[in-house]
Design an enzyme around this catalytic site. Sequence first.
Site, PDB file in Angstrom:
ATOM      1  N   GLY A   1       0.845  -1.190   0.000  1.00 16.51           N
ATOM      2  CA  GLY A   1       0.000   0.000   0.000  1.00 16.51           C
ATOM      3  C   GLY A   1       0.879   1.238   0.000  1.00 16.51           C
TER       4      GLY A   1
ATOM      5  N   GLN B   1       2.971  10.051   1.069  1.00 17.87           N
ATOM      6  CA  GLN B   1       4.252   9.351   1.245  1.00 17.87           C
ATOM      7  C   GLN B   1       5.240   9.635   0.119  1.00 17.87           C
ATOM      8  OE1 GLN B   1       2.325   5.328   2.096  1.00 17.87           O
ATOM      9  NE2 GLN B   1       4.149   5.273   3.388  1.00 17.87           N
TER      10      GLN B   1
ATOM     11  N   CYS C   1       5.317   0.185   7.581  1.00 17.39           N
ATOM     12  CA  CYS C   1       4.975   1.331   6.734  1.00 17.39           C
ATOM     13  C   CYS C   1       6.231   1.730   5.976  1.00 17.39           C
ATOM     14  CB  CYS C   1       4.500   2.481   7.619  1.00 17.39           C
ATOM     15  SG  CYS C   1       4.098   3.974   6.704  1.00 17.39           S
ATOM     16  N   LEU C   2       6.092   2.010   4.684  1.00 13.86           N
ATOM     17  CA  LEU C   2       7.266   2.359   3.874  1.00 13.86           C
ATOM     18  C   LEU C   2       7.929   3.649   4.366  1.00 13.86           C
ATOM     19  CD1 LEU C   2       5.966   1.460   0.288  1.00 13.86           C
ATOM     20  CD2 LEU C   2       7.574   0.161   1.698  1.00 13.86           C
TER      21      LEU C   2
ATOM     22  N   HIS D   1      -4.998   1.665   7.171  1.00 18.21           N
ATOM     23  CA  HIS D   1      -3.654   2.261   7.278  1.00 18.21           C
ATOM     24  C   HIS D   1      -3.469   3.343   6.205  1.00 18.21           C
ATOM     25  CE1 HIS D   1       0.863   1.772   8.001  1.00 18.21           C
ATOM     26  NE2 HIS D   1       0.818   2.492   6.898  1.00 18.21           N
ATOM     27  N   GLU D   2      -3.872   3.021   4.963  1.00 17.27           N
ATOM     28  CA  GLU D   2      -3.662   3.981   3.863  1.00 17.27           C
ATOM     29  C   GLU D   2      -4.599   5.183   3.980  1.00 17.27           C
ATOM     30  OE1 GLU D   2      -0.986   3.625   2.357  1.00 17.27           O
ATOM     31  OE2 GLU D   2      -0.697   1.547   2.975  1.00 17.27           O
TER      32      GLU D   2
ATOM     33  N   HIS E   1      -3.258   7.596   6.323  1.00 20.59           N
ATOM     34  CA  HIS E   1      -2.221   8.456   5.719  1.00 20.59           C
ATOM     35  C   HIS E   1      -2.848   9.700   5.091  1.00 20.59           C
ATOM     36  CE1 HIS E   1       1.717   6.574   5.979  1.00 20.59           C
ATOM     37  NE2 HIS E   1       1.261   5.411   5.559  1.00 20.59           N
TER      38      HIS E   1
HETATM   39 NI    NI Z   1       2.145   3.549   5.696  1.00 25.96          NI
END
Ligand code: NI
Length: 169
Positions: free
Chosen positions: A45, A50, A92-93, A134-135, A138
């Site tokens: 995701g 991000q 998370c990236l 989660h996304e 963001h």
């Molecule tokens: Ni994330």
Amino acid sequence: MILTIRKYPDPVLQKPGEPVAVFDDALRSFVADMFETMYAAQGIGLAAPQVGDSRRITVIDLSCGKDPAQKMVLVNPEIVEREGRIYEEEGCLSFPEIREKVVRAAYVKVRAQDEHGTWFEAEGEELLSRCLQHEIDHLDGVLFLFRISGLKRDLALRKIRKLQRAGEW
Ligand code: NI
């Protein structure tokens, strides 16, 4: 084109995204770049903030590029139903090497637009449910580390500062 993934504490990550009003080729090209960036980072995701873009756009693919049927583009998504409770580890990236258990709804239904502006509904359970939450978090400027206990968050932030000092963040 692979975009640069912003890491915590880049301020763009905590800024709520703006709704998307224009669905043009530039948007679709950006969405394609988001998939390319996510696959290169082996993520499932990725949300626009991000990659430094404060718009309400996220892409998800639980197969990580192996199954085109699992590709999801969600523009202006909203959670319209949630049920149950799960407590599983997330990453998370924007927080490489950090994994924490987060409480999430076990099931969610979301309403969103695709990259052409068409509204649709999607449902998710377990991993997909967690990923959707989660996304979408963001897009509200909410990071998973701020959904865990203060004590655990302090430990994780300490680890991040240590990695920063070592030039590994
Ligand atoms: Ni994330």
